[in-house]
Enzyme design. Sequence first.
Site, PDB file in Angstrom:
ATOM      1  N   CYS A 155       4.752   9.134  -0.341  1.00 48.60           N
ATOM      2  CA  CYS A 155       3.348   9.511  -0.252  1.00 48.60           C
ATOM      3  C   CYS A 155       3.049  10.452  -1.401  1.00 48.60           C
ATOM      4  O   CYS A 155       3.790  11.413  -1.627  1.00 48.60           O
ATOM      5  CB  CYS A 155       3.058  10.193   1.083  1.00 48.60           C
ATOM      6  SG  CYS A 155       1.365  10.806   1.182  1.00 48.60           S
TER       7      CYS A 155
ATOM      8  N   HIS B 196       9.054   7.337   7.730  1.00 53.33           N
ATOM      9  CA  HIS B 196       9.605   7.429   6.372  1.00 53.33           C
ATOM     10  C   HIS B 196      11.075   7.834   6.497  1.00 53.33           C
ATOM     11  O   HIS B 196      11.482   8.429   7.495  1.00 53.33           O
ATOM     12  CB  HIS B 196       8.784   8.420   5.540  1.00 53.33           C
ATOM     13  CG  HIS B 196       7.466   7.845   5.106  1.00 53.33           C
ATOM     14  ND1 HIS B 196       7.273   7.259   3.869  1.00 53.33           N
ATOM     15  CD2 HIS B 196       6.286   7.721   5.753  1.00 53.33           C
ATOM     16  CE1 HIS B 196       6.026   6.817   3.781  1.00 53.33           C
ATOM     17  NE2 HIS B 196       5.405   7.091   4.912  1.00 53.33           N
TER      18      HIS B 196
ATOM     19  N   ASN C 262       9.003   4.137   3.449  1.00 53.82           N
ATOM     20  CA  ASN C 262       9.090   3.792   4.874  1.00 53.82           C
ATOM     21  C   ASN C 262      10.441   3.151   5.135  1.00 53.82           C
ATOM     22  O   ASN C 262      11.123   2.731   4.220  1.00 53.82           O
ATOM     23  CB  ASN C 262       8.023   2.745   5.227  1.00 53.82           C
ATOM     24  CG  ASN C 262       6.640   3.234   4.937  1.00 53.82           C
ATOM     25  OD1 ASN C 262       6.134   3.028   3.849  1.00 53.82           O
ATOM     26  ND2 ASN C 262       6.032   3.889   5.897  1.00 53.82           N
TER      27      ASN C 262
ATOM     28  N   ARG D 173       0.838  -1.209   0.000  1.00 49.81           N
ATOM     29  CA  ARG D 173       0.000   0.000   0.000  1.00 49.81           C
ATOM     30  C   ARG D 173       0.872   1.259   0.000  1.00 49.81           C
ATOM     31  O   ARG D 173       0.991   1.941  -1.007  1.00 49.81           O
ATOM     32  CB  ARG D 173      -0.938  -0.022   1.221  1.00 49.81           C
ATOM     33  CG  ARG D 173      -2.057   1.005   1.170  1.00 49.81           C
ATOM     34  CD  ARG D 173      -1.646   2.410   1.548  1.00 49.81           C
ATOM     35  NE  ARG D 173      -1.095   2.519   2.900  1.00 49.81           N
ATOM     36  CZ  ARG D 173      -0.534   3.632   3.357  1.00 49.81           C
ATOM     37  NH1 ARG D 173      -0.444   4.705   2.607  1.00 49.81           N
ATOM     38  NH2 ARG D 173      -0.010   3.659   4.573  1.00 49.81           N
ATOM     39  N   ASP D 174       1.538   1.545   1.105  1.00 49.34           N
ATOM     40  CA  ASP D 174       2.294   2.798   1.200  1.00 49.34           C
ATOM     41  C   ASP D 174       3.421   2.803   0.171  1.00 49.34           C
ATOM     42  O   ASP D 174       3.764   3.846  -0.394  1.00 49.34           O
ATOM     43  CB  ASP D 174       2.867   2.949   2.616  1.00 49.34           C
ATOM     44  CG  ASP D 174       3.133   4.396   2.992  1.00 49.34           C
ATOM     45  OD1 ASP D 174       3.060   5.258   2.102  1.00 49.34           O
ATOM     46  OD2 ASP D 174       3.421   4.665   4.168  1.00 49.34           O
TER      47      ASP D 174
END
Length: 304
Positions: free
Chosen positions: A242, A211, A251, A17-18
């Site tokens: 992001c 992050h 991350n 996801r991220d």
Amino acid sequence: MSEALPSRVRVVEVGPRDGLQNEPQALGIAERIQLCEALVASGVRHLEVGSFVSPKWVPQMAGTAEVLAGLGRPAGVVRSVLVPNMKGFEAALAAGVEEIAVFAAASEGFSQRNINCSIAESLARFVPVVEGAQAAGIRVRGYVSCVLGCPYDGGIAPDQVASVTRELLELGCAEVSLGDTIGVGTPGRTRALWQRLGREVPLSQLAGHFHDTYGQALANVYASLLEGVAVFDSSVAGLGGCPYASGASGNVASEDLVYLLDGLGIASGLDLPQFIEAGHQVSAQLGRRNESRVGRARAARALD
Ligand code: HMG
Ligand code: MG
């Protein structure tokens, strides 16, 4: 202030996801499923598979329902998805996930750019989402973005972070993950933030989400461990960033986190060699450099 390190840490893998949400090239559904399977094979038991957000805003996350369907329900794995509103919740419910994550910010500037509403509006929007999830027996996780700085508003007061965190817990989130979205935090400020939050809410309900833009993510994890935090989000191969925080890098890499935890004798249930394999595979598919230092070091050693 606690100095004893936790004996066990829960790692929430957010790469699918991220990580993928910010890759310029969207990974195909089959590759996303393959990535999730490789992560589960590495021991991941808490996996953020994708998000049910507007595909116009984040096209990389379109098809999350298909990814979930292809992955199925691996035994013992909590599959989580980001949900910004009721529309997203209904999609999550239909997909049969074990967890949803609602996401707020500690800064008004980021809230507006990320989800097109104020912090207060976002929290009000989450009320029916959390109620619906609880009625369906779905766990709810909360996020607070920009806890150590905002790309639009600059410095963020720890009191503001504490207030949004408390509201998310009061809404019914089982856990809140504190996001250093743009990776500007340093260990001293990170420790001070946990100490401030610990006066207000139980640290056992909080997670760290760092992050690595300024290369501080792993140091911030260590600073958090010293404060007794025992849940961390990480992204295989350090994927991502992001879409609403330009220049922010991914991350903390999961492989680097696992190497740190193994070195400290902290149990995570994760298998480093398999994780490294998964990181190389997805990096190759995306045609990007593997951002895990451990992954790169092991690859270089294999060539010796
Ligand atoms: P909006 O434009 O204000 O919403 O967006 P709207 O309700 O006016 O709807 C506009 C259109 O979006 C409509 O479609 C809706 O149907 C559709 P149209 O009629 O134009 O064809 N829509 C949706 N479609 C699919 N799923 C939905 C959904 N909702 C509306 N759930 C909205 C508001 C929140 C939807 C939008 O701003 C959005 O999707 N933003 C994406 C935010 C995002 O995913 N950001 C990245 C994740 S957060 C993050 O990375 C930080 C984190 O990692 C922690 C950290 O590092 O700090 C978690
Ligand atoms: Mg993030």
